[in-house]
Design an enzyme around this catalytic site. Sequence first.
Site, PDB file in Angstrom:
ATOM      1  N   MET A  30       0.843  -1.199   0.000  1.00  0.00           N
ATOM      2  CA  MET A  30       0.000   0.000   0.000  1.00  0.00           C
ATOM      3  C   MET A  30       0.881   1.254   0.000  1.00  0.00           C
ATOM      4  O   MET A  30       0.391   2.362   0.264  1.00  0.00           O
ATOM      5  CB  MET A  30      -0.942  -0.002   1.200  1.00  0.00           C
ATOM      6  CG  MET A  30      -1.923  -1.177   1.135  1.00  0.00           C
ATOM      7  SD  MET A  30      -3.458  -0.885   1.997  1.00  0.00           S
ATOM      8  CE  MET A  30      -2.871  -0.691   3.665  1.00  0.00           C
ATOM      9  N   HIS A  37       8.832  -3.486   3.830  1.00  0.00           N
ATOM     10  CA  HIS A  37       8.518  -3.666   2.406  1.00  0.00           C
ATOM     11  C   HIS A  37       9.796  -3.972   1.618  1.00  0.00           C
ATOM     12  O   HIS A  37       9.801  -4.837   0.741  1.00  0.00           O
ATOM     13  CB  HIS A  37       7.916  -2.379   1.828  1.00  0.00           C
ATOM     14  CG  HIS A  37       6.628  -1.948   2.447  1.00  0.00           C
ATOM     15  ND1 HIS A  37       6.499  -0.768   3.139  1.00  0.00           N
ATOM     16  CD2 HIS A  37       5.397  -2.531   2.461  1.00  0.00           C
ATOM     17  CE1 HIS A  37       5.240  -0.629   3.543  1.00  0.00           C
ATOM     18  NE2 HIS A  37       4.559  -1.687   3.164  1.00  0.00           N
ATOM     19  N   VAL A 176      10.260  -7.576   9.954  1.00  0.00           N
ATOM     20  CA  VAL A 176      11.389  -6.670  10.181  1.00  0.00           C
ATOM     21  C   VAL A 176      11.012  -5.742  11.331  1.00  0.00           C
ATOM     22  O   VAL A 176       9.921  -5.168  11.344  1.00  0.00           O
ATOM     23  CB  VAL A 176      11.710  -5.844   8.912  1.00  0.00           C
ATOM     24  CG1 VAL A 176      12.871  -4.890   9.167  1.00  0.00           C
ATOM     25  CG2 VAL A 176      12.027  -6.780   7.745  1.00  0.00           C
TER      26      VAL A 176
HETATM   27  P1  AMP Z   1       1.218  -3.024   3.482  1.00  0.00           P
HETATM   28  O1  AMP Z   1       1.819  -1.941   2.642  1.00  0.00           O
HETATM   29  O2  AMP Z   1       1.095  -2.676   4.921  1.00  0.00           O
HETATM   30  O3  AMP Z   1      -0.025  -3.618   2.878  1.00  0.00           O
HETATM   31  O4  AMP Z   1       2.272  -4.212   3.451  1.00  0.00           O
HETATM   32  C1  AMP Z   1       2.701  -4.780   2.245  1.00  0.00           C
HETATM   33  C2  AMP Z   1       3.466  -6.035   2.551  1.00  0.00           C
HETATM   34  O5  AMP Z   1       4.599  -5.740   3.355  1.00  0.00           O
HETATM   35  C3  AMP Z   1       2.620  -7.073   3.304  1.00  0.00           C
HETATM   36  O6  AMP Z   1       2.890  -8.358   2.790  1.00  0.00           O
HETATM   37  C4  AMP Z   1       3.138  -6.926   4.712  1.00  0.00           C
HETATM   38  O7  AMP Z   1       3.025  -8.102   5.480  1.00  0.00           O
HETATM   39  C5  AMP Z   1       4.602  -6.599   4.478  1.00  0.00           C
HETATM   40  N1  AMP Z   1       5.168  -5.928   5.640  1.00  0.00           N
HETATM   41  C6  AMP Z   1       4.726  -4.797   6.233  1.00  0.00           C
HETATM   42  N2  AMP Z   1       5.469  -4.511   7.334  1.00  0.00           N
HETATM   43  C7  AMP Z   1       6.389  -5.504   7.431  1.00  0.00           C
HETATM   44  C8  AMP Z   1       7.434  -5.792   8.357  1.00  0.00           C
HETATM   45  N3  AMP Z   1       7.694  -5.024   9.411  1.00  0.00           N
HETATM   46  N4  AMP Z   1       8.167  -6.903   8.154  1.00  0.00           N
HETATM   47  C9  AMP Z   1       7.911  -7.728   7.106  1.00  0.00           C
HETATM   48  N5  AMP Z   1       6.951  -7.504   6.193  1.00  0.00           N
HETATM   49  C10 AMP Z   1       6.189  -6.416   6.350  1.00  0.00           C
END
Ligand code: AMP
Length: 281
Positions: A30, A37, A176
């Site tokens: 997103m 990410h 992370v």
């Molecule tokens: P989002 O932009 O929040 O929808 O996240 C996009 C992707 O990044 C999703 O698969 C999340 O699980 C992953 N993601 C977000 N934060 C983390 C993090 N701290 N560690 C690992 N993956 C993450």
Amino acid sequence: MKLVRSISEMNALCRAARSGGELLGLVPTMGALHEGHLSLVRTARKKSDVVAATIFVNPTQFGPNEDFAKYPRALESDRALLEREGVELVFAPSVEEMYPQGAVTWVVVEGLSERLCGKSRPGHFRGVTTVVAKLFHIVGPDLAFFGQKDAAQVAIIQRMVRDLGMPVTIEVCPIVRQTDGLAISSRNAYLSAQERKSALVLHRSLTRVQKLFESGERDSASLISATKHEVAAEPTVRLDYVEIVDPETLEPETAVTKSTLVAMAAFVGQTRLIDNIVLEP
Ligand code: AMP
């Protein structure tokens, strides 16, 4: 790196990118990109010949009183970060492009979508599976990379892929964290300095569970109660849920006898944060 806005162009470019048998890896996000990410992007870079990332703040996964309007958007800096990581294709469609007027078609993973965050965010996972299924259709990736940070999302997408026979392999990347343990999230930007400190209670309580487990505790109720105690001691934090579940079905487990997910969500002030650990006997 090419920034693409339309479904038809993205589809054509992805087809062309795979035409020589290249492996295409997809990282759906997103935006408001952070190290979490980027770890997905780096893993995708290692495992795929061509990497596509998507940036789309998906309105259908937000509830009516949630933060869709104020969710951070940072396309220019996201673009620079992805370029630096060697991403070939970035798909950043508009809401109208992804949801043509009058769209009424949904992808629903029944049952699982009502568990964990699905309980307190009705419709959230329906929005997630619908948009991810659409992205899979548009991009046609061989591999798609998701973070363990959203453990329920991973289980639900894996079930969707299995149930619908989608020809894509789901790769799960570890959470992370910042050096003090806070799981990195785009929503951490909402926290005040004081809330940022209080937010550590999520990681602290999961660490407590891990320690209790290592010292022999297997009873889910005892592990859950330890977490509740820890959170209750932090006045500005309100627990949404903490559950001990099977990582694939998301069904509650009364005892930890196999690989088990401990997942929690809590409001730190107005900001809802999630975190989890997997216990391995
Ligand atoms: P989002 O932009 O929040 O929808 O996240 C996009 C992707 O990044 C999703 O698969 C999340 O699980 C992953 N993601 C977000 N934060 C983390 C993090 N701290 N560690 C690992 N993956 C993450």
